[in-house]
Write an enzyme that holds these catalytic residues in place. Structure first.
Site, PDB file in Angstrom:
ATOM      1  N   ASP A   1      -3.781   7.756   2.878  1.00  0.00           N
ATOM      2  CA  ASP A   1      -3.491   8.331   4.190  1.00  0.00           C
ATOM      3  C   ASP A   1      -2.042   8.810   4.261  1.00  0.00           C
ATOM      4  O   ASP A   1      -1.134   8.145   3.781  1.00  0.00           O
ATOM      5  CB  ASP A   1      -3.744   7.261   5.256  1.00  0.00           C
TER       6      ASP A   1
ATOM      7  N   GLU B   1      -4.295   0.490 -15.636  1.00  0.00           N
ATOM      8  CA  GLU B   1      -4.532  -0.851 -16.169  1.00  0.00           C
ATOM      9  C   GLU B   1      -6.024  -1.176 -16.249  1.00  0.00           C
ATOM     10  O   GLU B   1      -6.414  -2.130 -16.909  1.00  0.00           O
ATOM     11  CB  GLU B   1      -3.858  -1.896 -15.261  1.00  0.00           C
TER      12      GLU B   1
END
Length: 566
Positions: free
Chosen positions: A216, A268
């Protein structure tokens, strides 16, 4: 020629051409009958989503919140609002969606928190100059006793962008920045604790199986509040076209340093998590957010804001596909979301309609985005609903044939019109209450969905809905449309099923560009043609796979799209 099947769910780059369905959780499905949609309600509708054929769902905020801004005022970034469910409910929902081969994207709100967030409460309690206050943007006021705001900035929701706090000793104190509602204090992204905490949040949800994030106000975060800028900017300046990296509030170059940190966390995981930026920026700046070293994708609002015309659609598509190709990225397309008037209504407004601009900034093209119609009372009789739906179906079928990701907003697959006439006492959007002279608010596109023709809330829940549903919702209900082969719902189902079967290589070749007709070819010998005019035109040669409306004898009616295979 046989059609090939493309497995989006198991592709490591699934997001590049996914169909993503936005769920506004409080208005999707209510499982416990308290008038508010919840996570168990979403889980109960997974078969519907699977049947619809979407590749992913994007959940608008479900975090603990006072709902000062529809959930975008977040109390706790690593929990679920008790009104919506629990973390166990969240895990159950993710498991059900993944079992249906549907990815999960969640909203993350990094520009500001709620004023009920533990950090902000600690900041107010700790006092001036404290490390706790440095997590937000606090300033001394002007005037003899600091009684004036630090600057003349205005909030997007109206009024000053600064709010004064009471100090621990009970005296009037400093002011904090809130570019949105006063209940949404802006974070200080020059503080390393803010960076670290959001990395923790990204890992928290990724570890729970979340596949991606919708960011956002991604073009916010970094700010330069040097007093020298005070006289030259307003908060709305540049929310859509924010300059070249040096605007004091929006799209500053250094915001990309934040997203480089986020990308390291995404990588990751196997497959890497992804993200899409809500960034109202100039087209030539979008690529920075879509970079493989950053978030990966940017919302492209250009079609949402375009006239329903061949010239506008061609320009938008051509420009954005070229920009995506230059960086090896993937573009996105959208017509409706939780912030704008539904496109089936926009396209039916008198005088020609375009999409909405950024919230609080209006349309960027000067056309009819629905705002003035709403402010004038939102008279449904002023909308040509048949034309609006006809154009919306044609535009959506055009969009679903394009390379890139398609974002759908809950209810658009039903052809829902905007709910324009909501009593003031029932409204919830802070934009209405804070700035009602120029904003009617966004409640009209957030009214809970109709699932059945009968029932007190048309199948949304057992006992009403948190926003009032109009009687005409009965005609749009899922159970009504499921039995109608010509319904908008079944058009979406057929289009999404066919999209999965057709070749998904990201390529497009224009085969016809005229004042009223656009046609383009995709790999594997299939194509799309849209008649933006009102008079029928000849259909290109080929087998018709799908059309947004009834076809004439070898003719494509006005405001209609067809998919063909050569």
């Amino acid at each position: 020629m046989s059609l090939s099947s493309h497995d989006v769910f198991n592709a490591p780059d699934w997001w590049r051409q996914a169909v993503v369905y936005q769920i506004y959780p409080r208005s999707f499905a209510d499982a416990n009958g308290d008038t508010i949609g919840d996570l168990k309600g979403i889980t109960s509708r997974v078969p519907y989503l699977k049947d619809l054929g979407v590749d992913a769902v994007w959940l608008s905020p479900f975090y603990p919140s006072a709902l000062a801004d529809g959930g975008y005022d977040v109390d706790d970034y690593r929990d679920v609002d008790p009104k919506i469910g629990t973390l166990d409910d969240f895990d159950e929902m993710v498991a059900a969606l993944h079992a249906a081969h549907i990815k999960v994207v969640v909203d993350i709100v990094p520009n500001h928190s709620s004023d009920r967030h533990e950090w902000f409460k600690a900041a107010v309690a700790a006092g001036k100059g404290s490390p706790e206050r440095d997590r937000y943007i606090f300033r001394d006021g002007k005037g003899e006793n600091g009684e004036l705001p630090p600057s003349s900035l205005r909030s997007i929701f109206g009024g000053d962008a600064w709010h004064r706090v009471t100090e621990p000793d009970g005296t009037p104190g400093q002011w904090y920045l809130h570019l949105f509602a006063k209940e949404q204090p802006d974070f200080n992204w020059d503080n390393p604790e803010v960076h670290a905490d959001f990395l923790k949040t990204l890992r928290f949800w990724s570890d729970r199986g979340v596949d991606g994030f919708r960011v956002d106000v991604a073009h916010g975060l970094k700010k330069n509040l040097d007093p020298a800028f005070d006289a030259m900017i307003g908060v709305d300046d540049g929310i859509v076209e924010s300059g070249d990296g040096q605007h004091p509030l929006w799209d500053r170059d250094e915001v990309q340093d934040v997203y480089a940190e986020w990308r390291a966390v995404f990588n990751e995981y196997d497959p890497p998590r992804t993200a899409v930026a809500e960034a109202w920026v100039r087209p030539h700046r979008q690529a920075r957010y879509s970079s493989p070293a950053g978030l990966g994708q940017t919302f492209n609002f250009d079609l949402l804001r375009a006239e329903f015309s061949a010239a506008d659609f061609h320009d938008v598509v051509d420009r954005n596909l070229k920009a995506a190709k230059e960086i090896g990225g993937s573009t996105t397309w959208v017509f409706s979301n939780h912030d704008v008037v539904r496109h089936a209504t926009r396209y039916g407004l008198p005088g020609g309609a375009v999409g909405a601009g950024a919230p609080g900034a209006g349309s960027t093209t000067g056309g009819n985005d629905g705002k003035q119609w709403l402010l004038d009372g939102g008279d449904p009789s002023a909308v040509d609903q048949a034309k609006g739906l006809r154009r919306a179906r044609a535009a959506t079928l055009f969009m679903l044939a394009l390379p890139g990701s398609a974002y759908l907003y809950q209810g658009e697959e039903l052809g829902l019109q905007e709910v324009s006439q909501i009593p003031d006492a029932d409204r919830q959007d802070p934009a209405f209450f804070r700035n009602r002279e120029v904003e009617i608010g966004r409640d009209g596109c957030r009214v809970p969905l109709p699932w059945t023709r009968e029932g007190s809330s048309f199948g949304f829940g057992a006992d009403g809905s948190h926003l009032p549903q109009p009687e005409w919702f009965a005609d749009y209900a899922v159970d009504v449309q499921s039995d109608d082969p010509a319904s908008t719902l079944n058009l979406y189902r057929r289009a999404l099923a066919l999209r999965h079967e057709l070749e998904c290589e990201e390529a497009l070749e224009w085969t016809q560009v005229s004042p009223t007709v656009l046609a383009f070819a995709r790999p594997d010998g299939w194509s799309a043609v849209t008649n933006f005019g009102t008079e029928p035109v000849a259909l290109p040669e080929g087998e018709v796979l799908l059309a947004s409306g009834p076809l004439g004898d070898g003719r494509l009616p006005g405001e209609t799209t067809a998919w063909l295979r050569r």
